[in-house]
Each structure stands twice: as structure tokens, then as C-alpha cells.
Enzyme design. Structure first.
Site, short mmCIF file in Angstrom:
data_model
loop_
_atom_site.label_atom_id
_atom_site.label_comp_id
_atom_site.label_asym_id
_atom_site.label_seq_id
_atom_site.Cartn_x
_atom_site.Cartn_y
_atom_site.Cartn_z
N HIS A 16 38.47 -18.59 -83.59
CA HIS A 16 38.23 -18.11 -85.36
C HIS A 16 38.18 -16.62 -85.23
O HIS A 16 37.18 -15.97 -85.02
CB HIS A 16 37.04 -18.77 -85.78
N HIS A 18 39.77 -13.10 -87.45
CA HIS A 18 40.52 -12.15 -88.64
C HIS A 18 41.00 -11.06 -88.04
O HIS A 18 40.47 -10.28 -87.53
CB HIS A 18 39.64 -11.89 -89.75
N ARG A 20 43.53 -9.34 -89.77
CA ARG A 20 44.12 -8.42 -91.15
C ARG A 20 45.45 -8.03 -90.75
O ARG A 20 46.24 -8.78 -90.11
CB ARG A 20 43.29 -7.10 -91.22
N ASN A 44 43.70 -15.71 -94.41
CA ASN A 44 42.98 -15.05 -95.52
C ASN A 44 43.48 -13.59 -95.82
O ASN A 44 42.71 -12.57 -96.05
CB ASN A 44 41.63 -15.08 -95.98
N LYS A 102 43.56 -24.17 -92.83
CA LYS A 102 42.21 -23.89 -93.15
C LYS A 102 41.88 -24.10 -94.40
O LYS A 102 42.54 -23.73 -95.62
CB LYS A 102 42.22 -22.23 -92.77
N HIS A 139 35.77 -23.91 -93.98
CA HIS A 139 34.75 -23.15 -94.29
C HIS A 139 33.61 -23.88 -95.01
O HIS A 139 34.02 -24.20 -96.33
CB HIS A 139 35.26 -21.83 -95.19
N HIS A 177 32.32 -21.70 -87.99
CA HIS A 177 31.01 -20.52 -87.97
C HIS A 177 29.92 -21.55 -88.36
O HIS A 177 29.27 -21.38 -89.59
CB HIS A 177 31.22 -19.51 -88.60
N LEU A 222 29.52 -14.10 -94.34
CA LEU A 222 29.48 -15.53 -94.94
C LEU A 222 30.07 -16.50 -93.82
O LEU A 222 31.06 -16.48 -93.30
CB LEU A 222 30.22 -15.84 -96.12
N ASP A 250 34.88 -15.26 -85.33
CA ASP A 250 34.75 -14.72 -86.90
C ASP A 250 34.60 -13.37 -86.72
O ASP A 250 34.38 -12.85 -87.83
CB ASP A 250 33.71 -15.57 -87.52
N HIS A 254 35.82 -4.76 -91.73
CA HIS A 254 35.92 -4.11 -93.01
C HIS A 254 35.43 -2.84 -92.79
O HIS A 254 34.59 -2.49 -91.92
CB HIS A 254 34.75 -4.79 -94.10
N ALA A 266 31.69 -9.08 -96.94
CA ALA A 266 31.18 -9.99 -96.04
C ALA A 266 31.96 -9.82 -94.56
O ALA A 266 33.08 -10.14 -94.82
CB ALA A 266 31.04 -11.31 -96.50
O1 DOR Z 1 31.85 -13.02 -93.45
C1 DOR Z 1 32.98 -13.57 -93.57
N1 DOR Z 1 34.28 -12.38 -93.47
N2 DOR Z 1 33.06 -14.73 -93.93
C2 DOR Z 1 34.36 -15.47 -94.05
O2 DOR Z 1 34.47 -16.51 -94.18
C3 DOR Z 1 35.62 -14.33 -94.29
C4 DOR Z 1 35.60 -13.20 -93.51
C5 DOR Z 1 36.48 -12.01 -93.79
O3 DOR Z 1 37.63 -12.35 -93.91
O4 DOR Z 1 36.15 -10.91 -94.16
ZN ZN Z 2 36.30 -16.32 -90.81
#
Ligand code: DOR
Ligand code: ZN
Length: 360
Positions: A16, A18, A20, A44, A102, A139, A177, A222, A250, A254, A266
Site C-alpha cells: 500500500h 502513495h 504521487r 488517488n 481500490k 479504504h 491500513h 486516515l 500507506d 504531503h 491527512a
Molecule cells: O492519511 C491518508 N492519506 N489516508 C488515505 O487514505 C490517503 C492518504 C493520501 O493519499 O494522502
Molecule cells: Zn493510502
């Protein structure tokens, strides 16, 4: 038995992640690709990865940002929406563009505004996925504003996931998660086609960390961290050797400026420290003998993929974690456990980001 100071395990996978896009992708990818062999790439982006062609293009951008000499395999996912066409989706899986799909309930988390608003409309998609053997990654939070944020996973299991599980018994489902004892119990009781990914941060701190001496946005993600008893349930689950819990960081970067804000984003950028943090958890629980299965075997077996042959070594040694990781031209990221010392080090040379990444 005393903990060994060095452990060598199969190279792990991150189920899992991300990554970007653009310069952010270039900045974060080396941390994952230098430690992990494969990763499930969350879709996402804005706009999200919904079609096979979009997944192929995103995969090419990831490979183009990969530092030379690293062997890393992104496994792409499809972002389900109310409009997802079952035939397109399954065709995308058949051609190898998609590994899994997803499910984001609309507005549950970062960039989930395009997600599924009406789960009834997903039935044809889930039926097709069940038939094709395509995993559903979930999720697991309800978005009902009447439900307390700390109860949203447990309520999702009761209202949504339980019914999906019963309606599509052959569908491979991952509760992503997992953050609660309820989630742990669900995975344990739901049978061999149900798995759970667990992050390093939900194993390391409880919700108190967000409020320790002030508001601490770098601990906000999250699903949000829960009470200590839930963290203990997660630690017990992963260190028990149960085969259907596996590593999923996860890591969700950011910029520091977006986290330290009146409405902070988040997500924790944990890719640099995740593997060391997991090792720390297993060492603290006296369960290092279960670490390799969790990090490098359970996920691959659950998804029916081969185990990685190469190995990676971790050493129990106090190591400083930097406060900041630069993102060219944009600012910095504060990594999970940044500015502290961590008890483990992953061997290998640091790999610099490529400087030729395009922004956007
Ligand atoms: O905290 C999170 N950030 N939870 C998620 O489900 C998405 C993720 C994000 O893409 O920033
Ligand atoms: Zn995630």
C-alpha cells in the site's frame, strides 16, 4: 533469546503506497525502491487513475523516475467510481495494466471525491472482479457525518464490508491500513480470502500522539490513529504470525506546508523509516522471527505472487532520522520519526533522487 543485532530477510514488498507524481514522485520513489521490491501503487491522483491507459502511463512515469540500478516493480490499481465499467476493468486486469481495484467511499480521505457514492451500484463490478480473481482493496471508513471519526472503521465493517464479504464469498478483499481491534477480528474471522495491511505508524503510536503537548499534524492520517488498546491489538495480530496480515506502509507524502496548516492534509510520509519502524515493533514484541513473513511473504502468498529471491539486511543500531526531505522547487517533507533516533538501520547506500523529473 536475545535479539540478534543483524537480521537478513527476503526483500520486502509494500502492499500500500502513495507515490504521487512529477517532482514529488521523483523525491519519494528512491526511498521505497531502494528497500522494497514491489509496491501496490494507490490511484488517488487528481484526476484519479481510472482507465487502463492511465495506469500504463502512470506506471511509465514511475519507471522513468526510478534511479538507475534499482529494480522495482509497481503494481497498479484502478480507482473505482460510480461509473466504473466492469468489462473495461477486467480487460485492464487481463492485459496486466491493473493488479487490483481500490474502493474509496466518496469523501472518506485525500482525493476521494471521485470515489463511490452508492455501493449498490458497485455490485456488477464486484461480481466481475470475483469471477476474474481481481483483488478489491478497501479504504474501510464510513463517511456518514453522524458517525464519530474514531468509530468509522468499525461501523464500515458492520454496515459495508461484512455485507460485501458475505455477498461475494470468492472475492479477494484487503482491508487496507487496519486501525482497530474490530478490523483485526474481521480479518481473522472472515476466512482465507480476506487480508489486512498494517502501517508502521498505527503500530507505533495511538491517537494521543496527535495531541501530545499541542496539536501535532504530522501524526494525522486516515484512518486516524485510535486508542491504545487498538494499537495493542494490531501489534498482537502482526507479531502472532497470522498469515493474512501483511506490510502496507500507506506512505502518503504531503508537503510540510500542507501538513502544518489550519486544515492540514491527512497522511504520513513513512517510506524512509517504515521498514526500520516495523523491525522496531517486532523487536519490542520479541517476535523478530515473525518479521520476515509479515514483511516479505504473507502479502505475496495472499495475492498469489512469487516470493522475492534477493535479500536485505537490517542492523539494530541507533540511527538519526532527518527532519526534512527536500522536494525540488516545492518545499520539504517531514518523514515519519523525522528528527528522532530510530533503533534500526536498513543496510545499503542511500540512493539520490533523479534530478530530471518533470513537474506536474
Ligand atoms: O492519511 C491518508 N492519506 N489516508 C488515505 O487514505 C490517503 C492518504 C493520501 O493519499 O494522502
Ligand atoms: Zn493510502
Amino acid at each position: 533469546m536475545a535479539n540478534p543485532t543483524t537480521i537478513t530477510i527476503r526483500r520486502p514488498d509494500d502492499w500500500h503506497l502513495h507515490l504521487r507524481d512529477g517532482v514529488m514522485l521523483a523525491a519519494v520513489l528512491p526511498f521505497t525502491a531502494s528497500q522494497f521490491s514491489r509496491a501496490v501503487i494507490m490511484p488517488n491522483l487528481v484526476p484519479p487513475v481510472r482507465r487502463a491507459a492511465e495506469a500504463c502511463a502512470y506506471r511509465s512515469r514511475i519507471l522513468a523516475a526510478l534511479p538507475h540500478g534499482l529494480n522495482f516493480h509497481p503494481l497498479m490499481t484502478c480507482y473505482l467510481t460510480d461509473e466504473t465499467d466492469p468489462d473495461d476493468l477486467i480487460e485492464g486486469q487481463r492485459t496486466g495494466a491493473f493488479f487490483a481495484a481500490k474502493l474509496y467511499p466518496a469523501n472518506a480521505t485525500t482525493n476521494s471525491q471521485f470515489g463511490v457514492t452508492d455501493l449498490e451500484r458497485l455490485n456488477r463490478v464486484l461480481e466481475a472482479m470475483e469471477f476474474a480473481g481481481m483483488p478489491l482493496l478497501v479504504h474501510g471508513e464510513v463517511t456518514d457525518p453522524a458517525v464519530d471519526i474514531f468509530d468509522r472503521e468499525a461501523v464500515f465493517i458492520e454496515r459495508v464490508l461484512g455485507p460485501i464479504r458475505r455477498r461475494f464469498p470468492a472475492l479477494r478483499i484487503t482491508l487496507e491500513h487496519v486501525t482497530t481491534a474490530d478490523g483485526v477480528a474481521f480479518v481473522e474471522e472472515a476466512g482465507e480470502r480476506t487480508g489486512g495491511s498494517v502501517t508502521p505508524h498505527h503500530l507505533t503510536f495511538s491517537r494521543n500522539a496527535m495531541f501530545q503537548g499541542g496539536l501535532r499534524p504530522h501524526f494525522y492520517c486516515l484512518p486516524v490513529a485510535k486508542r491504545e488498546r487498538h494499537r495493542q491489538a494490531l501489534r498482537a495480530a502482526v507479531t502472532s504470525g497470522h498469515p493474512r496480515f501483511f506490510l502496507g506502509t500507506d506512505s502518503a507524502p504531503h508537503l510540510r506546508s500542507a501538513k502544518e496548516s489550519a486544515c492540514g492534509c491527512a497522511g504520513l510520509f513513512c517510506a524512509p523509516t517504515a521498514l526500520a519502524a516495523y523491525a522496531q515493533v517486532f523487536a519490542e514484541e520479541g517476535a523478530l522471527d515473525k518479521f520476515e513473513a509479515f514483511a516479505a511473504e504473507n502479502g505475496a502468498r495472499f495475492y498469489g505472487l512469487p516470493l522475492n529471491a534477493d535479500r536485505i539486511t537490517l542492523t539494530a543500531e541507533e540511527t538519526d532520522v532527518p527532519e526534512d526531505v527536500p522536494v525540488q522547487g516545492l518545499g520539504t517533507l517531514h518523514p515519519f520519526l523525522g528528527g528522532t533516533r530510530i533503533g534500526w538501520r536498513v543496510d545499503g547506500r542511500p540512493v539520490p533522487a533523479r534530478s530530471d523529473a518533470k513537474s506536474g
